[in-house]
Design a protein around this motif. Structure first.
Motif, PDB file in Angstrom:
ATOM      1  N   LYS A  40      18.692 134.497  47.968  1.00 23.81           N
ATOM      2  CA  LYS A  40      19.723 134.871  48.942  1.00 23.81           C
ATOM      3  C   LYS A  40      20.496 133.663  49.462  1.00 23.81           C
ATOM      4  CE  LYS A  40      20.198 137.181  53.439  1.00 23.81           C
ATOM      5  NZ  LYS A  40      19.503 137.963  54.470  1.00 23.81           N
ATOM      6  N   GLU A  44      24.449 132.756  49.184  1.00 26.18           N
ATOM      7  CA  GLU A  44      25.273 132.508  50.374  1.00 26.18           C
ATOM      8  C   GLU A  44      26.034 131.189  50.268  1.00 26.18           C
ATOM      9  OE1 GLU A  44      22.848 134.598  54.085  1.00 26.18           O
ATOM     10  OE2 GLU A  44      22.348 132.535  53.518  1.00 26.18           O
ATOM     11  N   GLU A 123      23.421 135.272  57.102  1.00 26.69           N
ATOM     12  CA  GLU A 123      23.464 136.634  57.645  1.00 26.69           C
ATOM     13  C   GLU A 123      22.905 136.666  59.056  1.00 26.69           C
ATOM     14  OE1 GLU A 123      22.020 141.195  56.614  1.00 26.69           O
ATOM     15  OE2 GLU A 123      20.834 139.517  55.884  1.00 26.69           O
ATOM     16  N   TRP A 191      23.380 140.903  52.234  1.00 26.10           N
ATOM     17  CA  TRP A 191      23.368 141.055  53.692  1.00 26.10           C
ATOM     18  C   TRP A 191      23.142 142.539  53.996  1.00 26.10           C
ATOM     19  CZ3 TRP A 191      27.876 137.656  56.058  1.00 26.10           C
ATOM     20  CH2 TRP A 191      27.598 136.314  55.790  1.00 26.10           C
TER      21      TRP A 191
END
Length: 258
Positions: A40, A44, A123, A191
């Protein structure tokens, strides 16, 4: 093109959105850079940095975003966490994309490092503002946080500000990548705690021109007021996922020269 009824226009846009929201969209789009990753935080960081330099020729954007992630050893999160300016700043010497240069690149890495010392993911920063109706409206708060450490004044121009009537095209594109579901194989959906209903269209010259031709947008400038006008129109077609129509508007403009 004859004037369409609201239903005809919705059907037309739904058809075009479905046509372009397919994995082969990645072949020509900067989204292919964050698509290289599975963690993740890697998605990002690669996504945010790619979106930040996403203006101008798309081949050039992809080439330079690739170079950016290569400088980070193709491990963006590890690089950001362990970044030491004295040791690593020289890696960015000579990096440039349009007006974004090595000075900006080094600061962006430092600012991301600062952000990840406070939040497990990007997030987590934005979740704090889940009472906002549009994620676009949080960009001002994010920019304040991002530039809360000493920074070159020149670098602030690389993140738009809705308070200054910017349409914030690049960061809204980044939001789309992060928030929208990956069920079509394009966006990432990492997210999971932010609703697609809060997204705004990444308004650029292509989507803006097509939106005007279709009667979705009257304002001539591609600014924050135009974005609100377009957001309002698209939410009438799909309030839960209005930004799926970014594919329709962008595809009609870039691929069909509509």
């Amino acid at each position: 093109m004859k004037k369409l009824t609201k239903k005809e226009l919705k059907d037309f846009l739904d058809e075009k959105a479905a046509l372009y929201e397919k994995p082969d969209f990645l072949d020509t789009d900067p989204i292919q850079i964050p698509a290289l990753y599975t963690l993740k935080q890697d998605i990002e960081i690669a996504g945010f940095l790619t979106a930040t330099i996403a203006w101008g020729n798309r081949k050039s954007i992809i080439k330079n975003a690739n170079r950016f992630t290569e400088i980070m050893g193709n491990a963006p999160y590890e690089f950001v966490k362990n970044f030491n300016e004295e040791l690593h700043a020289e890696l960015f010497e000579g990096f440039v994309h349009r007006t974004f240069n090595s000075i900006d690149a080094v600061f962006f890495i430092k600012a991301l490092q600062n952000l990840y010392t406070k939040f497990n993911s990007m997030e987590d920063f934005f979740i704090q503002f889940n009472n906002y109706s549009r994620l676009n409206d949080v960009i001002h708060d994010f920019k304040k946080e991002f530039f809360s450490i000493p920074h070159p004044e020149r670098t602030k121009k690389h993140i738009g500000d809705p308070v200054k009537n910017s349409s914030c095209k690049r960061i809204n594109m980044f939001f789309r990548w992060m928030v929208r579901s990956n069920k079509q194989g394009v966006d990432f959906g990492v997210w999971e705690n932010i609703s697609p209903s809060k997204l705004s269209c990444p308004l650029d010259v292509h989507s803006g021109n097509v939106a005007r031709k279709l009667g979705l947008l009257k304002r001539k400038q591609n600014d924050g007021k135009a974005l609100l006008e377009l957001d309002t129109a698209l939410r009438k077609f799909d309030s839960k996922d209005p930004v799926k129509y970014d594919y329709a508007l962008f595809g009609l403009g870039v691929f069909e020269k509509f």
